[in-house]
Design an enzyme around this catalytic site. Structure first.
Site, PDB file in Angstrom:
ATOM      1  N   TYR A 127      59.218 -48.013   1.868  1.00 22.87           N
ATOM      2  CA  TYR A 127      60.307 -48.243   0.922  1.00 22.87           C
ATOM      3  C   TYR A 127      61.647 -47.730   1.451  1.00 22.87           C
ATOM      4  CZ  TYR A 127      57.892 -49.867  -3.269  1.00 22.87           C
ATOM      5  OH  TYR A 127      57.217 -50.611  -4.187  1.00 22.87           O
ATOM      6  N   LYS A 138      45.869 -43.123   4.203  1.00 18.92           N
ATOM      7  CA  LYS A 138      45.078 -44.000   5.074  1.00 18.92           C
ATOM      8  C   LYS A 138      45.188 -43.393   6.479  1.00 18.92           C
ATOM      9  CE  LYS A 138      42.913 -48.019   5.681  1.00 18.92           C
ATOM     10  NZ  LYS A 138      41.691 -48.468   5.007  1.00 18.92           N
ATOM     11  N   ASP A 172      41.928 -47.130  -0.075  1.00 25.04           N
ATOM     12  CA  ASP A 172      41.093 -48.259  -0.502  1.00 25.04           C
ATOM     13  C   ASP A 172      39.878 -47.772  -1.289  1.00 25.04           C
ATOM     14  OD1 ASP A 172      40.550 -47.137   1.962  1.00 25.04           O
ATOM     15  OD2 ASP A 172      39.921 -48.973   2.948  1.00 25.04           O
ATOM     16  N   ASP A 176      53.124 -47.021  -5.630  1.00 21.45           N
ATOM     17  CA  ASP A 176      53.564 -48.192  -6.384  1.00 21.45           C
ATOM     18  C   ASP A 176      52.364 -49.039  -6.799  1.00 21.45           C
ATOM     19  OD1 ASP A 176      55.542 -50.082  -7.329  1.00 21.45           O
ATOM     20  OD2 ASP A 176      54.952 -51.332  -5.641  1.00 21.45           O
TER      21      ASP A 176
END
Ligand code: NAD
Length: 362
Positions: free
Chosen positions: A125, A191, A224, A248
Site C-alpha cells: 500500500y 507469509k 492462507d 485489508d
C-alpha cells in the site's frame, strides 16, 4: 465542553451514512462540535486537482479526531486513494477493526469476537509503483537483472517495504491494545515462508516484541492457513496483527463472519490524530438511495466516543444498535433474511429508530 470533531462525509453512500451517524451521536447526549470538511473526486476540481486538500488535513490535526465516510478510489488509473494518502500523511499507522457478533444478525457464526490490528502505512500500500513500459520500470528491471534475478520486461512493479520500525510499533500497539482491552492473545499474521525479507522481518520483529510482552499470549500464523482457520474456528482467535494488505483482505473476511460490511466499524490511530471510519467503501451503486446500512459507521462513532472517553454514551449507543439488530425490524436490506425483503427500512429510518431508543435512555 464540546468535543470538536472533523466530519468528512465522503462520497457514494458516505454522505447519507454520515448524516445518520451524526444524528445518533448527537442523540447520545454528548456535546459534539462538527467541523465539516470535504474530500474526494467531487471537490478536486475546486482545489487544483487535489482530492485531499491541505485544509482537510489541517482540520484533522487541529481537532485530533475525525469521523469519516468512505471515499471512492478510481480502479487501475486516476488519483491515488484519498484514504491511503490520509493514513500515510497523518501517519495513522494503527488501524483497529473490531469484528463482533451481535445477537440476531444473520450469519453462519454467533460467537465471533475478533480485533484486527492492521499496519496502515507500509507494505504494498506504500504507493511505490512503476508502470509497465515506463523508463523507470525498465531501468528497475535492468537493475534487478544485474542483481541476479529476472523480471519480464513487460511487467508493472509494486514495491513491498516492511520496516523494523514500522513493524515494532504496530506489534507494540497490538499488545498495548490487548492489555488495555482485556484481551488474551495476539496472533501475528505473515507469509514469511515465501517473502523472507519483508514478511520474514515482520515475523522476526513480532517475536522480539512478544518477548517483551510476556503477560499476553502470542502466536503466529501464515496468512492462507489463518484464512481457512478463521472460517472454520473463528473463536480460536482474539487480536490479529497484520501487515497492510493482509489486514485489508482479512478485515473483509472477518466482516463476512459477523454479518457483512454493513456491521464492520474501524478506527485509524496515529501519534497526532485518530480517524474513525467503517471498513466498507462507498458502494456507488447504492449512492443517494437511502438504502445502505449505517451501522458500520455508527459503530465507528461508538469507537470514537470511547476514544473521547465518553464511555457511558458509547455503551448506550452500542446497546441501542444491538437492540435494533436483535429486534430485526428497523434494519436495512442486508440484514433481512432475503435481500429484496419489502420490510427492510432505509438508512435514515435506522437512524430514526436509534434516536428514538436513545431518547428514552438519555
Ligand atoms: P464497498 O465496500 O464499497 O462495497 C462492496 C459491497 O458491499 C457493496 O456493493 C454492497 O453490496 C456492500 N456494502 C458495502 N457497504 C455497505 C453498507 N453500508 N450497507 C450495505 N451494504 C454495503 O467495496 P467496493 O465496491 O470494492 O469499493 C467501492 C469504492 O469504495 C471503491 O472506489 C473503493 O476504492 C472505495 N473504498 C473506500 C474505502 C474507504 O473510504 N476507507 C474502503 C474500501 C473501499
Amino acid at each position: 465542553m464540546a468535543h470538536r470533531v472533523t466530519l468528512i462525509p465522503g462520497d457514494g453512500i458516505g454522505p447519507e451514512l454520515a448524516e445518520a451517524t451524526r444524528r445518533v451521536l448527537e442523540s447520545s447526549g454528548v456535546d459534539l462540535d462538527w467541523d465539516v470538511q470535504h474530500a474526494g473526486s467531487d471537490v478536486m476540481d475546486e482545489h487544483g486537482g487535489n482530492p485531499l486538500p491541505e485544509h482537510v488535513l489541517d482540520s484533522i490535526l487541529a481537532n485530533g479526531v475525525a469521523l469519516k465516510g468512505p471515499i471512492t478510489t478510481p480502479v487501475g488509473t486516476g488519483f491515488r486513494s484519498v484514504n491511503v494518502t490520509l493514513r500515510k500523511t497523518l501517519d495513522l499507522y494503527g488501524q483497529v477493526r473490531p469484528c463482533k457478533s451481535y445477537e440476531g444478525v444473520r450469519s453462519r457464526y454467533d460467537d465471533v469476537d475478533l480485533i484486527i490490528v492492521r499496519e496502515a502505512t507500509e507494505d504494498l500500500y506504500a504507493g511505490i509503483e512503476f508502470e509497465e513500459g515506463s523508463a523507470d520500470a525498465l531501468e528497475l528491471i535492468e537493475w534487478i537483472g544485474e542483481h541476479g534475478a529476472s523480471v519480464r520486461p513487460d511487467s508493472g512493479i509494486s514495491i513491498k517495504p516492511i520496516s523494523v520500525e514500522g513493524t515494532r510499533r504496530i506489534v507494540d500497539f497490538a499488545f498495548d491494545y490487548a492489555r488495555k482491552n482485556g484481551r488474551r492473545k495476539v496472533t501475528a499474521v505473515h507469509k514469511a515462508n515465501i517473502m523472507k525479507f519483508s514478511d520474514g522481518l515482520w515475523l522476526h520483529v513480532a517475536r522480539e516484541v512478544a518477548e517483551q510482552n510476556g503477560d499476553v499470549e502470542f502466536e503466529d500464523r501464515i496468512v492462507d492457513n489463518l484464512c481457512m482457520q478463521l472460517v472454520q474456528r473463528p473463536e480460536e482467535y482474539d487480536v490479529l496483527v497484520l501487515p497492510n494488505l493482509y489486514g485489508d483482505i482479512v478485515s473483509d473476511l472477518c466482516a463476512g463472519l459477523i454479518g457483512g460490511l454493513g456491521l464492520a466499524p474501524g478506527a485509524n490511530f496515529g501519534t497526532r490524530a485518530a480517524v474513525f471510519e467503517p471498513t466498507h467503501g462507498s458502494a456507488p451503486k447504492y449512492a443517494g438511495q437511502n438504502k445502505a446500512n449505517p451501522m458500520a459507521m455508527m459503530l465507528s462513532g461508538v469507537l470514537m466516543l470511547r476514544h473521547l472517553e465518553e464511555t457511558e454514551a458509547a455503551d448506550r449507543l452500542e446497546t441501542a444498535i444491538a437492540e435494533l439488530i436483535a429486534e430485526g425490524r428497523s434494519v436495512t436490506y442486508d440484514m433481512k433474511p432475503s435481500r429484496d425483503d419489502p420490510t427492510a427500512v432505509g438508512t435514515s429510518e435506522v437512524a430514526d429508530a436509534i434516536v428514538e431508543k436513545l431518547s428514552v435512555t438519555v
